[in-house]
Motif scaffolding. Sequence first.
Motif, PDB file in Angstrom:
ATOM      1  N   LEU A  64      20.144  45.528  43.264  1.00  0.00           N
ATOM      2  CA  LEU A  64      20.566  45.866  44.523  1.00  0.00           C
ATOM      3  C   LEU A  64      22.496  45.164  44.144  1.00  0.00           C
ATOM      4  CD1 LEU A  64      22.141  47.192  46.893  1.00  0.00           C
ATOM      5  CD2 LEU A  64      20.813  45.111  48.570  1.00  0.00           C
ATOM      6  N   PHE A  65      21.996  44.108  43.550  1.00  0.00           N
ATOM      7  CA  PHE A  65      23.722  43.120  43.487  1.00  0.00           C
ATOM      8  C   PHE A  65      24.349  43.565  42.454  1.00  0.00           C
ATOM      9  CE2 PHE A  65      26.209  39.695  41.010  1.00  0.00           C
ATOM     10  CZ  PHE A  65      26.772  39.234  42.249  1.00  0.00           C
ATOM     11  N   MET A  66      24.021  44.204  41.434  1.00  0.00           N
ATOM     12  CA  MET A  66      24.574  44.457  40.227  1.00  0.00           C
ATOM     13  C   MET A  66      24.956  45.902  40.359  1.00  0.00           C
ATOM     14  SD  MET A  66      24.530  42.325  38.496  1.00  0.00           S
ATOM     15  CE  MET A  66      25.834  42.695  36.822  1.00  0.00           C
ATOM     16  N   CYS A  67      24.285  46.810  41.314  1.00  0.00           N
ATOM     17  CA  CYS A  67      24.662  48.096  41.739  1.00  0.00           C
ATOM     18  C   CYS A  67      25.760  47.375  42.852  1.00  0.00           C
ATOM     19  CB  CYS A  67      23.435  48.567  42.524  1.00  0.00           C
ATOM     20  SG  CYS A  67      23.701  50.161  43.689  1.00  0.00           S
ATOM     21  N   LYS A  68      25.908  46.969  43.158  1.00  0.00           N
ATOM     22  CA  LYS A  68      27.553  46.906  44.370  1.00  0.00           C
ATOM     23  C   LYS A  68      28.500  46.778  43.014  1.00  0.00           C
ATOM     24  CE  LYS A  68      24.494  46.208  48.796  1.00  0.00           C
ATOM     25  NZ  LYS A  68      25.471  47.435  49.409  1.00  0.00           N
ATOM     26  N   PHE A  69      28.062  44.830  42.855  1.00  0.00           N
ATOM     27  CA  PHE A  69      28.837  44.447  42.188  1.00  0.00           C
ATOM     28  C   PHE A  69      29.973  45.417  40.651  1.00  0.00           C
ATOM     29  CE2 PHE A  69      30.337  41.601  38.680  1.00  0.00           C
ATOM     30  CZ  PHE A  69      31.348  40.484  40.045  1.00  0.00           C
ATOM     31  N   VAL A  70      28.841  46.226  40.150  1.00  0.00           N
ATOM     32  CA  VAL A  70      29.009  46.495  39.296  1.00  0.00           C
ATOM     33  C   VAL A  70      30.570  47.694  39.344  1.00  0.00           C
ATOM     34  CG1 VAL A  70      28.387  48.380  37.142  1.00  0.00           C
ATOM     35  CG2 VAL A  70      27.473  46.312  37.854  1.00  0.00           C
ATOM     36  N   HIS A  71      29.765  48.507  40.441  1.00  0.00           N
ATOM     37  CA  HIS A  71      30.469  49.376  41.064  1.00  0.00           C
ATOM     38  C   HIS A  71      31.865  49.008  41.353  1.00  0.00           C
ATOM     39  CE1 HIS A  71      27.292  51.690  39.821  1.00  0.00           C
ATOM     40  NE2 HIS A  71      28.133  53.398  39.842  1.00  0.00           N
ATOM     41  N   PHE A  72      32.124  47.807  42.107  1.00  0.00           N
ATOM     42  CA  PHE A  72      32.654  47.211  42.694  1.00  0.00           C
ATOM     43  C   PHE A  72      34.266  46.957  41.574  1.00  0.00           C
ATOM     44  CE2 PHE A  72      34.903  43.125  43.518  1.00  0.00           C
ATOM     45  CZ  PHE A  72      36.026  43.198  44.729  1.00  0.00           C
ATOM     46  N   PHE A  73      33.822  46.877  40.395  1.00  0.00           N
ATOM     47  CA  PHE A  73      34.157  46.181  39.818  1.00  0.00           C
ATOM     48  C   PHE A  73      35.088  46.887  38.455  1.00  0.00           C
ATOM     49  CE2 PHE A  73      35.746  41.744  37.167  1.00  0.00           C
ATOM     50  CZ  PHE A  73      35.856  40.842  38.461  1.00  0.00           C
ATOM     51  N   GLN A  74      34.611  47.407  38.424  1.00  0.00           N
ATOM     52  CA  GLN A  74      34.691  48.674  38.097  1.00  0.00           C
ATOM     53  C   GLN A  74      36.276  49.660  38.711  1.00  0.00           C
ATOM     54  OE1 GLN A  74      32.038  52.246  37.260  1.00  0.00           O
ATOM     55  NE2 GLN A  74      30.897  50.579  36.037  1.00  0.00           N
ATOM     56  N   CYS A  75      36.350  49.965  40.013  1.00  0.00           N
ATOM     57  CA  CYS A  75      37.222  49.765  41.355  1.00  0.00           C
ATOM     58  C   CYS A  75      38.446  49.187  40.675  1.00  0.00           C
ATOM     59  CB  CYS A  75      36.359  50.391  42.307  1.00  0.00           C
ATOM     60  SG  CYS A  75      37.395  50.801  43.261  1.00  0.00           S
ATOM     61  N   ALA A  76      37.579  47.724  41.039  1.00  0.00           N
ATOM     62  CA  ALA A  76      38.991  46.818  40.842  1.00  0.00           C
ATOM     63  C   ALA A  76      40.135  46.436  40.224  1.00  0.00           C
ATOM     64  CB  ALA A  76      38.561  45.586  41.906  1.00  0.00           C
ATOM     65  N   THR A  77      39.112  46.403  38.823  1.00  0.00           N
ATOM     66  CA  THR A  77      39.561  45.988  37.496  1.00  0.00           C
ATOM     67  C   THR A  77      41.037  47.844  36.726  1.00  0.00           C
ATOM     68  OG1 THR A  77      37.878  47.191  36.174  1.00  0.00           O
ATOM     69  CG2 THR A  77      38.422  45.077  36.319  1.00  0.00           C
ATOM     70  N   MET A  78      40.400  48.761  37.039  1.00  0.00           N
ATOM     71  CA  MET A  78      40.985  50.085  37.677  1.00  0.00           C
ATOM     72  C   MET A  78      41.971  49.768  38.458  1.00  0.00           C
ATOM     73  SD  MET A  78      41.867  53.083  36.959  1.00  0.00           S
ATOM     74  CE  MET A  78      42.512  54.742  37.432  1.00  0.00           C
ATOM     75  N   LEU A  79      42.220  49.481  39.404  1.00  0.00           N
ATOM     76  CA  LEU A  79      43.229  49.647  39.879  1.00  0.00           C
ATOM     77  C   LEU A  79      44.220  48.787  39.415  1.00  0.00           C
ATOM     78  CD1 LEU A  79      41.857  49.975  43.771  1.00  0.00           C
ATOM     79  CD2 LEU A  79      43.435  52.007  42.733  1.00  0.00           C
ATOM     80  N   ALA A  80      43.739  47.662  39.490  1.00  0.00           N
ATOM     81  CA  ALA A  80      44.631  46.495  38.898  1.00  0.00           C
ATOM     82  C   ALA A  80      45.216  46.517  37.481  1.00  0.00           C
ATOM     83  CB  ALA A  80      43.926  45.264  38.156  1.00  0.00           C
ATOM     84  N   SER A  81      44.494  47.669  36.650  1.00  0.00           N
ATOM     85  CA  SER A  81      45.502  48.078  35.997  1.00  0.00           C
ATOM     86  C   SER A  81      46.852  48.634  35.910  1.00  0.00           C
ATOM     87  CB  SER A  81      44.227  48.685  34.813  1.00  0.00           C
ATOM     88  OG  SER A  81      43.502  48.016  34.166  1.00  0.00           O
ATOM     89  N   LEU A 112      44.881  43.117  46.032  1.00  0.00           N
ATOM     90  CA  LEU A 112      45.158  45.174  47.214  1.00  0.00           C
ATOM     91  C   LEU A 112      43.971  45.644  46.587  1.00  0.00           C
ATOM     92  CD1 LEU A 112      46.049  46.952  48.365  1.00  0.00           C
ATOM     93  CD2 LEU A 112      47.726  47.512  46.491  1.00  0.00           C
ATOM     94  N   ALA A 113      43.852  44.886  44.608  1.00  0.00           N
ATOM     95  CA  ALA A 113      43.108  46.054  43.687  1.00  0.00           C
ATOM     96  C   ALA A 113      41.526  45.871  44.271  1.00  0.00           C
ATOM     97  CB  ALA A 113      42.913  45.543  42.847  1.00  0.00           C
ATOM     98  N   MET A 114      41.146  44.937  44.800  1.00  0.00           N
ATOM     99  CA  MET A 114      39.749  44.385  45.284  1.00  0.00           C
ATOM    100  C   MET A 114      39.322  44.824  46.939  1.00  0.00           C
ATOM    101  SD  MET A 114      39.089  39.801  43.611  1.00  0.00           S
ATOM    102  CE  MET A 114      38.740  40.711  41.637  1.00  0.00           C
ATOM    103  N   GLY A 115      40.537  44.136  47.804  1.00  0.00           N
ATOM    104  CA  GLY A 115      40.219  44.406  48.966  1.00  0.00           C
ATOM    105  C   GLY A 115      40.180  46.120  48.964  1.00  0.00           C
ATOM    106  N   THR A 116      40.493  46.956  47.953  1.00  0.00           N
ATOM    107  CA  THR A 116      40.513  48.460  48.597  1.00  0.00           C
ATOM    108  C   THR A 116      39.303  48.652  47.774  1.00  0.00           C
ATOM    109  OG1 THR A 116      43.081  48.486  47.687  1.00  0.00           O
ATOM    110  CG2 THR A 116      41.887  49.821  47.971  1.00  0.00           C
ATOM    111  N   SER A 117      38.902  48.152  46.756  1.00  0.00           N
ATOM    112  CA  SER A 117      37.212  48.414  46.453  1.00  0.00           C
ATOM    113  C   SER A 117      36.132  47.892  47.070  1.00  0.00           C
ATOM    114  CB  SER A 117      37.357  47.431  45.068  1.00  0.00           C
ATOM    115  OG  SER A 117      38.307  47.661  43.984  1.00  0.00           O
ATOM    116  N   THR A 118      36.277  46.952  48.081  1.00  0.00           N
ATOM    117  CA  THR A 118      35.754  46.138  48.959  1.00  0.00           C
ATOM    118  C   THR A 118      34.373  47.583  49.489  1.00  0.00           C
ATOM    119  OG1 THR A 118      36.785  46.893  51.095  1.00  0.00           O
ATOM    120  CG2 THR A 118      36.366  44.703  50.001  1.00  0.00           C
ATOM    121  N   PRO A 119      34.970  49.331  50.064  1.00  0.00           N
ATOM    122  CA  PRO A 119      33.761  49.925  50.048  1.00  0.00           C
ATOM    123  C   PRO A 119      32.722  49.841  49.227  1.00  0.00           C
ATOM    124  CG  PRO A 119      36.248  50.424  51.056  1.00  0.00           C
ATOM    125  CD  PRO A 119      36.456  49.356  50.542  1.00  0.00           C
ATOM    126  N   TYR A 120      32.915  49.318  48.281  1.00  0.00           N
ATOM    127  CA  TYR A 120      32.202  49.838  47.236  1.00  0.00           C
ATOM    128  C   TYR A 120      30.675  48.735  47.379  1.00  0.00           C
ATOM    129  CZ  TYR A 120      34.105  52.750  44.373  1.00  0.00           C
ATOM    130  OH  TYR A 120      34.783  53.974  43.888  1.00  0.00           O
TER     131      TYR A 120
END
Length: 322
Positions: free
Chosen positions: A105-122, A162-170
């Motif tokens: 479960l942890f990696m399910c949430k964390f992986v998708h969260f980080f994918q979104c956050a790093t995309m937004l950061a880019s 901003l990138a991480m905050g926007t990605s928190t729903p993941y």
Amino acid sequence: MESIAVTDGNLDSFYTNVTNGSESQGMVEQGPESWIIPVIFTVIFCVGVFGNALVIVVLLRTGRELENTTNIFILNLSIADLLFIVFCVPFQATVFSLPEWVFGLFMCKFVHFFQCATMLASAFNLMAMSMDRYMAIVHPVDSIDYRKPQMAWAVELAIWVLAMGTSTPYLVYFNIHQDVVSGIPVDFCVEHWDDLESQRPAYFAGLFVLGYVLPLVIIAACYYLVVRELNSMPKKSQANRSKKRVTKILMVVVIVFGICWLPHHVVNMWVTFGEFPYNMATYVVKLLSMCMAYVNSCVNPIIYAFLSSEFRQGVGELACRT
């Protein structure tokens, strides 16, 4: 950014939907993508990790490079690309080679969260670089007090928050869903919005605008004004040639970003708001769009190598030291 995986973050269920009619008597057979995609991802992973790590080392080797605001944004863009590759490619590759999600479960949430956050950061870093170029070239005197390393790092802090905050729903809506396939319980990493399902389209539409449309509009406006200003400057000026060279490199990076991510966003908007047909053809289209998005995270160092003599010089100095 929407989830990289197909249909609410789950390529397994997408493929099951596509092939369910012919494979209903047993576990879904894995097609050629079960080895083709992992091979492609392995190449992307190796090139991306090496290239982005090299950019980071070159920029950090003396510390002087980070006195330049443009280099600070390039450094953080490389960090975002590197993290995207590390937390995206290996895990997504297993979707094609394994019958279920095995990372918990942890990696399910964390992986998708980080994918979104790093995309937004880019995307945000590319926007920051274009605005930095605009101020440096169109308003060189007035922007002196703003184009300082301290200000650039403050912008970076805002970008990552901003990138991480926007990605928190993941972190909230991605969960492990257990299904039974041919009598065998299997785990899938999928989205569950429950009572808030009606809000999901609005959230993804907002991510599309915030992480793709708005940055590209601002970037296009900035570079239009930059190019217009550069064309009005003396062509033989050494400073002007240097500014044009840096602007050209950054424009190529932005164009590649826009092209690589466009198919992914089009497909995801189609899935969210349209009548998306779940068949083998759209499955292939989704795989291609996903591969293009992943490739973007490993091409920037290649662009620097071809277009930036300073980067090549830095690599050469680094090689001599080692």
